[in-house]
Design a protein around this motif. Structure first.
Motif, PDB file in Angstrom:
ATOM      1  N   SER A 290      19.449  11.596 -35.792  1.00 60.02           N
ATOM      2  CA  SER A 290      19.976  12.836 -35.227  1.00 60.02           C
ATOM      3  C   SER A 290      18.868  13.710 -34.639  1.00 60.02           C
ATOM      4  N   THR A 294      18.601  14.661 -30.743  1.00 56.81           N
ATOM      5  CA  THR A 294      18.714  16.077 -30.358  1.00 56.81           C
ATOM      6  C   THR A 294      17.529  16.509 -29.506  1.00 56.81           C
ATOM      7  N   ARG A 297      17.707  15.018 -26.051  1.00 58.68           N
ATOM      8  CA  ARG A 297      18.730  15.695 -25.239  1.00 58.68           C
ATOM      9  C   ARG A 297      18.243  17.056 -24.760  1.00 58.68           C
ATOM     10  N   ASP A 413      25.053  25.243 -36.025  1.00 64.86           N
ATOM     11  CA  ASP A 413      24.801  23.823 -35.773  1.00 64.86           C
ATOM     12  C   ASP A 413      25.172  23.521 -34.329  1.00 64.86           C
ATOM     13  N   ARG A 414      25.369  22.252 -34.018  1.00 64.71           N
ATOM     14  CA  ARG A 414      25.659  21.862 -32.626  1.00 64.71           C
ATOM     15  C   ARG A 414      26.935  22.521 -32.116  1.00 64.71           C
ATOM     16  N   ASP A 415      27.950  22.678 -32.971  1.00 64.95           N
ATOM     17  CA  ASP A 415      29.214  23.283 -32.543  1.00 64.95           C
ATOM     18  C   ASP A 415      29.156  24.804 -32.547  1.00 64.95           C
ATOM     19  N   PRO A 417      25.950  27.018 -32.032  1.00 58.63           N
ATOM     20  CA  PRO A 417      24.497  27.165 -31.919  1.00 58.63           C
ATOM     21  C   PRO A 417      24.036  28.619 -32.021  1.00 58.63           C
ATOM     22  N   ASN A 437      15.987  18.587 -38.871  1.00 66.78           N
ATOM     23  CA  ASN A 437      17.203  18.108 -38.209  1.00 66.78           C
ATOM     24  C   ASN A 437      18.247  19.221 -38.122  1.00 66.78           C
ATOM     25  N   LYS A 441      19.521  20.954 -34.479  1.00 67.31           N
ATOM     26  CA  LYS A 441      20.935  20.936 -34.085  1.00 67.31           C
ATOM     27  C   LYS A 441      21.466  22.341 -33.771  1.00 67.31           C
ATOM     28  N   SER A 442      20.761  23.375 -34.243  1.00 65.55           N
ATOM     29  CA  SER A 442      21.226  24.747 -34.005  1.00 65.55           C
ATOM     30  C   SER A 442      20.746  25.309 -32.668  1.00 65.55           C
ATOM     31  N   PRO A 444      20.679  25.888 -28.833  1.00 68.80           N
ATOM     32  CA  PRO A 444      21.680  25.695 -27.771  1.00 68.80           C
ATOM     33  C   PRO A 444      21.104  24.926 -26.586  1.00 68.80           C
ATOM     34  N   PRO A 445      21.944  24.198 -25.830  1.00 67.39           N
ATOM     35  CA  PRO A 445      21.465  23.494 -24.640  1.00 67.39           C
ATOM     36  C   PRO A 445      20.777  24.460 -23.676  1.00 67.39           C
TER      37      PRO A 445
END
Length: 727
Positions: A290, A294, A297, A413-415, A417, A437, A441-442, A444-445
């Motif tokens: 993960s 991440t 990405r 987290d990813r959902d 952020p 990790n 995941k926290s 944001p893009p």
């Protein structure tokens, strides 16, 4: 033979062995107290005990009772009942309330609490609410005693029995009888060895597949405690055979069954020479995959939340920055500033005095000038405070930033952020794989994340080597600062940190902030360390021995280890005082003013959890409520019930590993040859770099030379770099 006695005081208790030296009042034995020695760990002052053992004569201390085992019994005298109730064992009853209750009910007191607890309201000062609390606490103690009697029969200590009861309640005995290896997974402080002892006592066969599979998981968890994310399969089988005492063929067969049932993950991982057949516990395998995915990405994402810096006029920006900070950036620092603001993932590393802090401040200044949302975090409270001070911007711990909930799941987290354009993580050498990790995941893009840390320090306490693995992956942009600035170059602490890191002996002559007090024997080193902390540093430098001075020991055990030094420093700095409350738990005594540290992550405590390594001071201790309060480094007051004190240890002296991410005005390092295997360069380097103003080494010149010349342990077993390199 058996001896009925009341436990009056404990003079020594070893948590590791359970060996205890106590003074007891023997029923019908006159007024004099008797010495009892043996496995009494878990017995509380005031309890009536039935001791099994024999009378012996010690050549120095005279007649004493050697204890083989003990059980608790209800006291039979008014004085005994009062002492028992006032010992803090029953929540809601302190010494004064115990005296009132016994004055009212006399010898019938325990029968009243047992059968007619509602009558407690007859006692002045006891209302219905407190009466109910006492009745509930008494009932719980009764069930605990039943569980304890059973567990003592299968070789479990009282303190462990309390933990088992807290986990399973009324089903404790059933779980222990039928699924003893569950204890190692479910109950903090119980490892495979304790569960295995219980399993043997309840009749689980030595070569049962259940035992072997539990042993394999235990071997992997031990490897994780040592920092490894996986073990090569041959190493795992060899270690498990040693632990279990069974044939390797049986272990290999059980390993295949475990992998098929997804109890472990087996996968070939590239290494320097060929591939390694790696075996992971599932959480570490998931986290590695993960985290790598991440970060890849984030690097490859099209959106950029700091797009304003892609076409910036850098000479003009750096000129504006000079006006804000009053200082020029060195070329390496300028490169790091540009990298952090134009690359979505970057690493900044370097030793002390090389300007990491000023570089971070410059990055934050420029980002904020473009109205960017900047979030600053560090693994510990002290590191977060320091980050806030140097940037003038709010900083928090990683745990608080993610708002970890009970069980350890993050709110962000990813959902969901973080709301951040730039995330700066200081002291990144402390980030273990699981926390890194969650943090990644926290993000944001389109946001940028900058990892800042000294890769030459010790790696994280938890599994992984995240900062080193990031630097080893060519895909991750990085800058390493190497230039020592002139002002820092005048500091003996900075100069000697770099000398140690290069494998050169520290300079000791003519330094006014770096000293060696030579001595050889561990006991002599311990005594001199206490003197340096309690008297010499306060007298010469005006520092507070508890607030400003920290002892950092290479080892926990031994006369010069953190364990014994904590005992000696506590006796000197926070001694027992008449009329001041204190509470013994196992081999430790807690007093108001004690410097303490949290030993595990507890997501249920405080506003947002209390985490392994958090340091604080005991500010309140209430025997009548069965609680003490710790004020943490983050200025939060956290309550601990007396049966939770296994989560705390004294922190006058801590291991060097535990000091990571912290900074202290003065650091004292005991160096004994008895810690030979721990004397390594990155260990000493980490200790020295924790000091802001002063370093005092106490001990052997030979031990110092060993630490400087020994490069340290080899790399940990991790697969993160390989996963970052994957397309």
């Amino acid at each position: 033979m058996s001896l009925n006695a009341v436990l009056e005081r404990i003079t020594f208790a070893s948590e590791e062995t359970g060996y205890t030296i106590a003074r007891v009042a023997v029923e019908r034995g006159g007024a004099d107290l008797v010495t009892a020695v043996g496995p009494l760990l878990g017995a509380q002052v005031g309890e009536s005990l039935r001791l099994t053992g024999r009378w012996t004569s010690h050549p120095r201390y005279g007649r004493q009772f050697e204890v083989w085992s003990y059980t608790t019994v209800l006291p039979a005298t008014v004085q005994g009942i009062q002492r028992y109730l006032g010992s803090g064992l029953i929540k809601g009853i302190g010494p004064k309330m115990a005296e009132r209750i016994v004055d009212h009910f006399g010898l019938d007191t325990l029968e009243v609490i047992e059968k007619e607890p509602g009558r407690l309201v007859e006692v002045p000062g006891l209302g219905p609410k407190r009466t109910k609390m006492i009745a509930a606490a008494w009932e719980e103690q009764k069930i605990i005693k039943e569980v304890m009697i059973f567990l003592q029969g299968v070789g479990v200590s009282t303190s462990i029995a309390v933990r088992i009861f807290k986990q399973y309640g009324d089903t404790s005995i059933t779980v222990v009888r039928t699924e003893p290896y569950r204890l190692a997974d479910d109950v903090w402080g119980i490892g495979f060895k304790t569960a295995d002892t219980i399993a043997q006592a309840v009749g689980i066969p030595h070569d049962s597949p259940e035992r072997i599979k539990a042993g394999l998981r235990y071997t992997l968890s031990q490897a994780a405690d040592a920092g490894h994310c996986y073990l090569p399969a041959p190493n795992l089988v060899t270690e498990a055979v040693k632990i279990l005492g069974v044939e390797s063929e049986q272990v290999t067969a059980c390993l295949a069954e475990l992998a098929a049932a997804e109890g472990v993950v087996a996968e070939d991982v590239p290494a320097e020479q060929g591939e390694v057949p790696a075996v992971y516990l599932p959480p570490f395998h998931r986290a590695e995959q993960s985290l790598a995915g991440t970060l890849r990405r984030l690097l490859a994402g099209g959106h950029d939340r700091l797009a304003a810096f892609t076409g910036v006029d850098w000479p003009a920006a750096l000129s504006w920055l000079r006006g804000r900070t009053g200082a020029d950036l060195a070329p390496e620092q300028s490169q790091a500033v540009r990298l952090a603001l134009t690359s979505k993932v970057a690493v900044l590393t370097g030793g002390p005095g090389c300007g990491k802090s000023f570089t971070v401040r410059s990055i934050v200044e420029l980002a904020r000038a473009k109205k960017a949302k900047v979030v600053l975090a560090a693994p510990t409270g002290r590191a977060a405070k320091r980050l806030a001070e140097l940037t003038g911007h709010e900083a928090t711990t990683v745990h608080r930033l993610l708002q970890l909930r009970p069980g350890g799941d993050p709110t962000f987290d990813r959902d969901n952020p973080l709301d951040a354009d730039l995330l700066v993580v200081d002291e990144a050498s402390m980030l273990d794989l699981l926390l890194a990790n969650k943090l990644a995941k926290s993000v944001p893009p389109g946001a940028h994340v900058l990892f800042v840390g000294d890769v030459d320090q010790l790696p994280s306490v938890g599994a992984g080597e995240v900062l080193r693995d990031l630097l080893a992956a060519e895909q991750i942009p990085r800058v390493r600062l190497t230039q020592i600035f002139r002002q820092a170059g005048q500091s003996g602490v900075v100069v000697n940190a770099h000398r140690i890191n290069a494998g050169r002996h520290p300079l000791l002559a003519g330094m006014d902030d770096f000293f060696l007090f030579p001595c050889e024997e561990p006991e002599e080193i311990a005594a001199l360390t206490v003197d340096v902390v309690a008297r010499r540093i306060p007298r010469r430098f005006g520092m507070d021995p508890r607030r400003d001075v920290q002892v950092l020991a290479p080892m926990h055990r031994g006369a010069a280890g953190a364990g014994n030094l904590n005992t000696e420093l506590q006796q000197t700095l926070t001694p027992s005082r008449e009329g001041m409350p204190e509470r013994r738990y196992g081999g430790r005594v807690f007093r108001i003013g004690d410097k303490v540290t949290q030993l595990r992550n507890n997501y249920d405590k405080g506003a947002a959890g209390v985490f392994n390594g958090t340091v604080g001071v005991v500010v309140d201790l209430r025997p009548e409520d069965g609680r003490l309060t710790v004020r943490t480094d983050e200025d939060e007051d956290v309550d601990y019930a007396f049966d939770e004190l296994d989560e705390l240890a004294h922190a006058y002296a801590v291991s060097i590993h535990r000091s990571q991410g912290s900074e202290y005005p003065a650091v004292v390092v005991p160096l004994a040859t008895s810690a030979w295997t721990m004397l390594q360069r990155n260990l000493l380097y980490t200790a020295v770099t924790r000091a802001k103003k002063l370093v005092v080494l106490v001990g052997s010149r030979r031990a110092l030379a060993q630490a400087v010349r020994t490069r340290g342990a080899g790399r940990r077993h991790t697969g993160l770099t390989h996963r970052l390199r994957q397309d």
